[in-house]
Scaffold this motif. Structure first.
Motif, mmCIF file in Angstrom:
data_model
loop_
_atom_site.group_PDB
_atom_site.id
_atom_site.type_symbol
_atom_site.label_atom_id
_atom_site.label_comp_id
_atom_site.label_asym_id
_atom_site.label_seq_id
_atom_site.Cartn_x
_atom_site.Cartn_y
_atom_site.Cartn_z
ATOM 1 N N ASP A 27 -20.576 3.210 9.069
ATOM 2 C CA ASP A 27 -20.819 1.762 9.039
ATOM 3 C C ASP A 27 -19.974 1.097 7.953
ATOM 4 O O ASP A 27 -19.402 0.026 8.165
ATOM 5 N N LEU A 28 -19.886 1.743 6.808
ATOM 6 C CA LEU A 28 -19.089 1.191 5.713
ATOM 7 C C LEU A 28 -17.604 1.203 6.057
ATOM 8 O O LEU A 28 -16.873 0.273 5.697
ATOM 9 N N ALA A 29 -17.158 2.209 6.794
ATOM 10 C CA ALA A 29 -15.748 2.268 7.218
ATOM 11 C C ALA A 29 -15.422 1.112 8.154
ATOM 12 O O ALA A 29 -14.369 0.481 8.031
ATOM 13 N N ALA A 65 -12.134 5.157 -1.809
ATOM 14 C CA ALA A 65 -11.123 6.201 -1.590
ATOM 15 C C ALA A 65 -11.507 7.083 -0.403
ATOM 16 O O ALA A 65 -10.659 7.408 0.436
ATOM 17 N N LYS A 66 -12.764 7.449 -0.319
ATOM 18 C CA LYS A 66 -13.245 8.271 0.804
ATOM 19 C C LYS A 66 -13.075 7.521 2.131
ATOM 20 O O LYS A 66 -12.616 8.082 3.124
ATOM 21 N N ILE A 67 -13.404 6.251 2.120
ATOM 22 C CA ILE A 67 -13.323 5.444 3.342
ATOM 23 C C ILE A 67 -11.870 5.203 3.746
ATOM 24 O O ILE A 67 -11.510 5.362 4.913
ATOM 25 N N ARG A 72 -7.257 6.117 7.165
ATOM 26 C CA ARG A 72 -5.847 6.537 7.254
ATOM 27 C C ARG A 72 -5.698 7.745 8.171
ATOM 28 O O ARG A 72 -4.782 7.804 8.986
ATOM 29 N N SER A 73 -6.602 8.702 8.055
ATOM 30 C CA SER A 73 -6.492 9.917 8.878
ATOM 31 C C SER A 73 -6.717 9.624 10.366
ATOM 32 O O SER A 73 -6.215 10.350 11.212
ATOM 33 N N THR A 74 -7.446 8.568 10.664
ATOM 34 C CA THR A 74 -7.654 8.178 12.061
ATOM 35 C C THR A 74 -6.640 7.133 12.510
ATOM 36 O O THR A 74 -6.749 6.590 13.599
#
Length: 120
Positions: A27-29, A65-67, A72-74
Motif C-alpha cells: 500500500d505504501l509503495a 529506500a525499501k519502497i 525500481r526492481s519492478t
C-alpha cells in the motif's frame, strides 16, 4: 458451561503479521508511486528527488529506500545520478542528488483502477 480454548498458534500469528507487513509496504509503495507521479506532473521526462519524496510522504529514509528499491526492481521508476556527481570523488551524493523518474509501467499502474495491487 463449555468454553472452547483459543487454538490460534504462534505460527498463525507470525504468518498474519508477515501478511500485514507485506500489505502495508504494498500500500505504501502504491502511495509513493502516486506521490512521485504528482511531483513529476505525471511527465516521464521530469524527475523528483529522494529528498522531495521523503518530505512529501512524511516517512523515514529506511522505509523510503525499501519502497524505492521495490519500485525500481519492478521497473515502475528509474533512478539517476548525474555523471559529474558520480565522477566527483570529493563530493558525497545525497538525497537531493538522487533523481527519480516515473516509467511507462509506473504511469500505467497509477492510471489503473485504484484497487490495483503493487506488483500485479
Amino acid at each position: 458451561m463449555n468454553m472452547k480454548k483459543n487454538t490460534m498458534s504462534y505460527s498463525t500469528l507470525r504468518d498474519s503479521e508477515a501478511k500485514t507487513q507485506v500489505n502495508f509496504y504494498n500500500d505504501l509503495a502504491i502511495k509513493t508511486l502516486r506521490c512521485i507521479g504528482m511531483l513529476t506532473s505525471y511527465d516521464l521526462d521530469k524527475f523528483t528527488t529522494i529528498s522531495k519524496t521523503k518530505s512529501t510522504m512524511g516517512i523515514n529514509f529506511n522505509a523510503l529506500a525499501k519502497i524505492i528499491s521495490a519500485l525500481r526492481s519492478t521497473e515502475y521508476v528509474r533512478l539517476h545520478i548525474d555523471d559529474d556527481l558520480k565522477n566527483n570523488k570529493n563530493r558525497e551524493i545525497g538525497p537531493d542528488d538522487l533523481k527519480i523518474y516515473l516509467t511507462n509501467n509506473g504511469l500505467r499502474l497509477i492510471l489503473k483502477d485504484s484497487n490495483t495491487s503493487f506488483g500485479k
